[in-house]
Design a protein around this motif. Structure first.
Motif, PDB file in Angstrom:
ATOM      1  N   PHE A  52      38.942  34.058  75.749  1.00 26.36           N
ATOM      2  CA  PHE A  52      38.815  35.416  75.239  1.00 26.36           C
ATOM      3  C   PHE A  52      39.022  36.398  76.376  1.00 26.36           C
ATOM      4  O   PHE A  52      38.590  36.160  77.498  1.00 26.36           O
ATOM      5  N   LEU A  67      30.416  40.501  75.887  1.00 25.95           N
ATOM      6  CA  LEU A  67      31.268  39.398  75.442  1.00 25.95           C
ATOM      7  C   LEU A  67      30.578  38.054  75.653  1.00 25.95           C
ATOM      8  O   LEU A  67      30.504  37.229  74.746  1.00 25.95           O
ATOM      9  N   THR A  88      38.393  37.326  81.831  1.00 24.47           N
ATOM     10  CA  THR A  88      38.616  36.211  80.915  1.00 24.47           C
ATOM     11  C   THR A  88      37.408  35.285  80.886  1.00 24.47           C
ATOM     12  O   THR A  88      36.890  34.894  81.925  1.00 24.47           O
ATOM     13  N   LEU A 105      37.130  29.757  66.584  1.00 24.23           N
ATOM     14  CA  LEU A 105      37.829  30.899  67.173  1.00 24.23           C
ATOM     15  C   LEU A 105      37.829  32.085  66.203  1.00 24.23           C
ATOM     16  O   LEU A 105      37.521  33.218  66.585  1.00 24.23           O
ATOM     17  N   ASN A 109      35.911  35.526  66.879  1.00 28.12           N
ATOM     18  CA  ASN A 109      36.696  36.765  66.882  1.00 28.12           C
ATOM     19  C   ASN A 109      36.075  37.791  65.942  1.00 28.12           C
ATOM     20  O   ASN A 109      36.008  38.982  66.257  1.00 28.12           O
ATOM     21  N   ILE A 123      40.934  41.834  69.323  1.00 27.09           N
ATOM     22  CA  ILE A 123      40.296  40.875  70.228  1.00 27.09           C
ATOM     23  C   ILE A 123      41.330  39.813  70.590  1.00 27.09           C
ATOM     24  O   ILE A 123      41.914  39.191  69.714  1.00 27.09           O
ATOM     25  N   GLY A 125      42.085  36.299  71.672  1.00 25.24           N
ATOM     26  CA  GLY A 125      41.466  34.983  71.748  1.00 25.24           C
ATOM     27  C   GLY A 125      42.512  33.908  71.527  1.00 25.24           C
ATOM     28  O   GLY A 125      43.502  34.133  70.834  1.00 25.24           O
ATOM     29  N   LEU A 148      46.784  33.021  75.224  1.00 26.60           N
ATOM     30  CA  LEU A 148      45.967  34.212  75.420  1.00 26.60           C
ATOM     31  C   LEU A 148      46.840  35.372  75.899  1.00 26.60           C
ATOM     32  O   LEU A 148      46.695  36.502  75.428  1.00 26.60           O
TER      33      LEU A 148
END
Length: 160
Positions: A52, A67, A88, A105, A109, A123, A125, A148
């Motif tokens: 992410f 995050l 990251t 995922l 998200n 976002i 991801g 990514l």
């Protein structure tokens, strides 16, 4: 795997984040990723890596902390969270197939988009699964990072 001493554990936790989040630094993350992949290879299990990325400046300097708090609360105790770059964060999902990694995922998200009050498409991801999509640590990370970067480019294109 032999349990780590408190000193060894402290040396691989991300120093810029509260210890209770349980986010490892890049070296600690790679340490656990190599052990998870070796175990997966030995016993014929799957493992996935999720990555992410948020642009820190977009969230008043609190993006990384927020995050990692959200991701930490949204994964199992058997999974690993790590900061692998300046902006990251990655998660190691043990025993995760391609389908289950995609579900996690998508769920994460959604949680992130709600927490940051942005559209889920904002976002960045990605995921990659061992051994389905990659059969070494480096190819697994490279694939997730490539995805990514592609996802981040799409996200930037939508926000500009």
């Amino acid at each position: 795997m032999t349990p780590l001493s408190s000193e060894a554990l402290a040396s691989i936790l991300e120093p810029s984040l509260p210890a209770e989040i349980g986010c490892f630094n890049a070296g600690g993350f790679d340490f656990f990723l190599s052990h998870v992949l070796a175990s997966s290879h030995r016993y014929g299990h799957y493992a996935a890596i999720l990555m992410f990325r948020l642009r820190e400046s977009s969230y008043n300097g609190q993006g990384l902390k927020k995050l990692t708090e959200i991701l930490s609360g949204g994964i199992r105790k058997t999974d690993y969270l790590g900061r692998i770059g300046e902006d990251t964060v990655a998660v190691i999902l043990q025993h995760a197939t391609l389908e289950s990694a995609q579900k996690v995922l998508s769920r994460l998200n959604g949680e992130l988009s709600n927490a940051f009050a942005v559209d889920p498409d904002q976002i960045a991801g990605s995921s990659a699964v061992f051994p389905t999509e990659a059969n070494t640590l480096s190819t697994l990370r490279d694939l997730a990072e490539e995805r990514l970067a592609q996802r981040n480019n799409i996200t930037r294109g939508q926000t500009n």
